[in-house]
Scaffold this motif. Sequence first.
Motif, PDB file in Angstrom:
ATOM      1  N   HIS A 176       0.872  -1.299  -0.016  1.00 53.05           N
ATOM      2  CA  HIS A 176       0.061  -0.064  -0.112  1.00 53.05           C
ATOM      3  C   HIS A 176       0.894   1.372  -0.074  1.00 53.05           C
ATOM      4  O   HIS A 176       0.277   2.562   0.019  1.00 53.05           O
ATOM      5  CB  HIS A 176      -0.903  -0.025   1.279  1.00 53.05           C
ATOM      6  CG  HIS A 176      -2.297  -0.913   0.931  1.00 53.05           C
ATOM      7  ND1 HIS A 176      -2.288  -2.152   0.943  1.00 53.05           N
ATOM      8  CD2 HIS A 176      -3.453  -0.234   0.899  1.00 53.05           C
ATOM      9  CE1 HIS A 176      -3.447  -2.653   0.722  1.00 53.05           C
ATOM     10  NE2 HIS A 176      -4.158  -1.400   0.634  1.00 53.05           N
ATOM     11  N   GLY A 177       2.112   1.003   0.061  1.00 52.73           N
ATOM     12  CA  GLY A 177       2.915   2.250  -0.066  1.00 52.73           C
ATOM     13  C   GLY A 177       3.511   2.680   1.340  1.00 52.73           C
ATOM     14  O   GLY A 177       2.607   2.542   2.372  1.00 52.73           O
ATOM     15  N   LEU A 178       4.609   3.159   1.395  1.00 56.46           N
ATOM     16  CA  LEU A 178       5.152   3.930   2.631  1.00 56.46           C
ATOM     17  C   LEU A 178       5.680   5.290   2.445  1.00 56.46           C
ATOM     18  O   LEU A 178       6.631   5.846   2.788  1.00 56.46           O
ATOM     19  CB  LEU A 178       6.465   3.001   3.194  1.00 56.46           C
ATOM     20  CG  LEU A 178       6.297   1.523   3.123  1.00 56.46           C
ATOM     21  CD1 LEU A 178       7.696   0.903   3.196  1.00 56.46           C
ATOM     22  CD2 LEU A 178       5.229   1.041   4.133  1.00 56.46           C
ATOM     23  N   PRO A 179       4.526   6.164   2.045  1.00 51.32           N
ATOM     24  CA  PRO A 179       4.814   7.725   1.756  1.00 51.32           C
ATOM     25  C   PRO A 179       5.561   8.406   3.124  1.00 51.32           C
ATOM     26  O   PRO A 179       5.044   7.953   4.198  1.00 51.32           O
ATOM     27  CB  PRO A 179       3.533   8.164   1.362  1.00 51.32           C
ATOM     28  CG  PRO A 179       2.467   7.212   1.968  1.00 51.32           C
ATOM     29  CD  PRO A 179       3.415   6.042   1.874  1.00 51.32           C
ATOM     30  N   ALA A 180       6.197   9.374   3.259  1.00 46.82           N
ATOM     31  CA  ALA A 180       6.898  10.090   4.422  1.00 46.82           C
ATOM     32  C   ALA A 180       5.671  11.039   4.864  1.00 46.82           C
ATOM     33  O   ALA A 180       5.217  11.699   4.043  1.00 46.82           O
ATOM     34  CB  ALA A 180       7.963  10.985   3.688  1.00 46.82           C
ATOM     35  N   ILE A 181       5.139  10.664   6.024  1.00 48.24           N
ATOM     36  CA  ILE A 181       4.399  11.597   6.655  1.00 48.24           C
ATOM     37  C   ILE A 181       5.207  12.590   7.420  1.00 48.24           C
ATOM     38  O   ILE A 181       4.624  14.076   7.123  1.00 48.24           O
ATOM     39  CB  ILE A 181       3.766  10.942   7.683  1.00 48.24           C
ATOM     40  CG1 ILE A 181       3.124   9.584   7.282  1.00 48.24           C
ATOM     41  CG2 ILE A 181       2.549  11.596   8.456  1.00 48.24           C
ATOM     42  CD1 ILE A 181       1.926   9.770   6.184  1.00 48.24           C
ATOM     43  N   GLU A 212       3.563  12.295  13.509  1.00 50.48           N
ATOM     44  CA  GLU A 212       3.485  13.542  13.854  1.00 50.48           C
ATOM     45  C   GLU A 212       4.823  14.279  14.593  1.00 50.48           C
ATOM     46  O   GLU A 212       5.359  13.646  15.154  1.00 50.48           O
ATOM     47  CB  GLU A 212       2.158  13.740  15.164  1.00 50.48           C
ATOM     48  CG  GLU A 212       1.055  13.262  14.498  1.00 50.48           C
ATOM     49  CD  GLU A 212       0.143  13.499  15.751  1.00 50.48           C
ATOM     50  OE1 GLU A 212      -0.083  14.542  16.253  1.00 50.48           O
ATOM     51  OE2 GLU A 212      -0.176  12.341  16.530  1.00 50.48           O
ATOM     52  N   PRO A 213       5.061  15.311  13.768  1.00 47.60           N
ATOM     53  CA  PRO A 213       6.246  15.990  13.762  1.00 47.60           C
ATOM     54  C   PRO A 213       6.933  16.333  15.390  1.00 47.60           C
ATOM     55  O   PRO A 213       8.041  16.243  15.370  1.00 47.60           O
ATOM     56  CB  PRO A 213       6.234  17.495  13.280  1.00 47.60           C
ATOM     57  CG  PRO A 213       5.228  17.264  12.351  1.00 47.60           C
ATOM     58  CD  PRO A 213       4.248  16.199  12.982  1.00 47.60           C
ATOM     59  N   GLU A 214       6.230  16.375  16.233  1.00 41.71           N
ATOM     60  CA  GLU A 214       6.686  16.757  17.786  1.00 41.71           C
ATOM     61  C   GLU A 214       6.071  15.840  18.570  1.00 41.71           C
ATOM     62  O   GLU A 214       5.901  15.991  19.847  1.00 41.71           O
ATOM     63  CB  GLU A 214       6.243  18.268  18.129  1.00 41.71           C
ATOM     64  CG  GLU A 214       6.526  19.389  17.105  1.00 41.71           C
ATOM     65  CD  GLU A 214       8.296  19.225  17.062  1.00 41.71           C
ATOM     66  OE1 GLU A 214       8.501  18.927  18.247  1.00 41.71           O
ATOM     67  OE2 GLU A 214       8.916  19.619  16.101  1.00 41.71           O
TER      68      GLU A 214
END
Length: 269
Positions: A176-181, A212-214
């Motif tokens: 299903h793909g591993l896109p960068a979040i 999530e970035p933080e």
Amino acid sequence: MTSTAADSRPADRPERNQSASLRRALAVLEHVRDHAAAGTDLSLTALAEGLGMSKSTVLRLAAPLVDAQLLARDRDTGHFRLGPGALQLGQAYLATLDLRTAASEEAHHLMREVGGTVHLCVPDAPYVVYVDKVENETAVRMASRIGSRAPMYCTAVGKAMLAWMPEDAVATVVSHGLPAITPRTLTSAAALRTELTRIRTRGYAVDDRENEPEVRCIAAPVFDHNNTVIGAISTSALTSRITAARARELGPVVAATAARVSRTMGSTR
């Protein structure tokens, strides 16, 4: 008054004796159960020696257990094994189990112990589904919602479950793909599989700002009575609250919490 007190003591004795006999009978049942897990039954001699009881005592204690079909005795060898009543009892217990209910007390305890938001999730490869959430009202609230989904490959709960799921589940996630979040998301199948190996070794997963970035999240898998992974429990918070060092401290805590939930669900892991 003296006569009344004296008269009451003998009346208490049968109840105490019955309680002691029940405990000893349960010890017989538990001893057979423990050996059943290894696929072996027990001779009368082995059972008596293992319990430190005489053969006659074991026979007396085992008789009502055999009558209730909690134990069975082979007609040819005389060996004891678990009876069909034990299976029926186990099935009745399992029928009452609900993962969310079984994990509720532990989830609230984990939230109080570590201070972060606690999530309970189940797999729906290539996603996880959030089935419960316990928030610390004094902390920053997480965006997750009960009933919502998130990718397995970039969440701690997802990786914790995926590490113990069959290879076809991993293949489904990869396909299903591993896109960068975020810039820290694992985006290759090789990196994901290496991470899953690491998770199996240490017993818990970490989402280090991958979804999530933080936010950092620590999760561990929950298993059922077949020792099949059925969910994961996690704690998460902003990176200012869960530093990298703190994440390493929390890993064993979360893993121990998940293990207790697993035992409630009948797991022998």
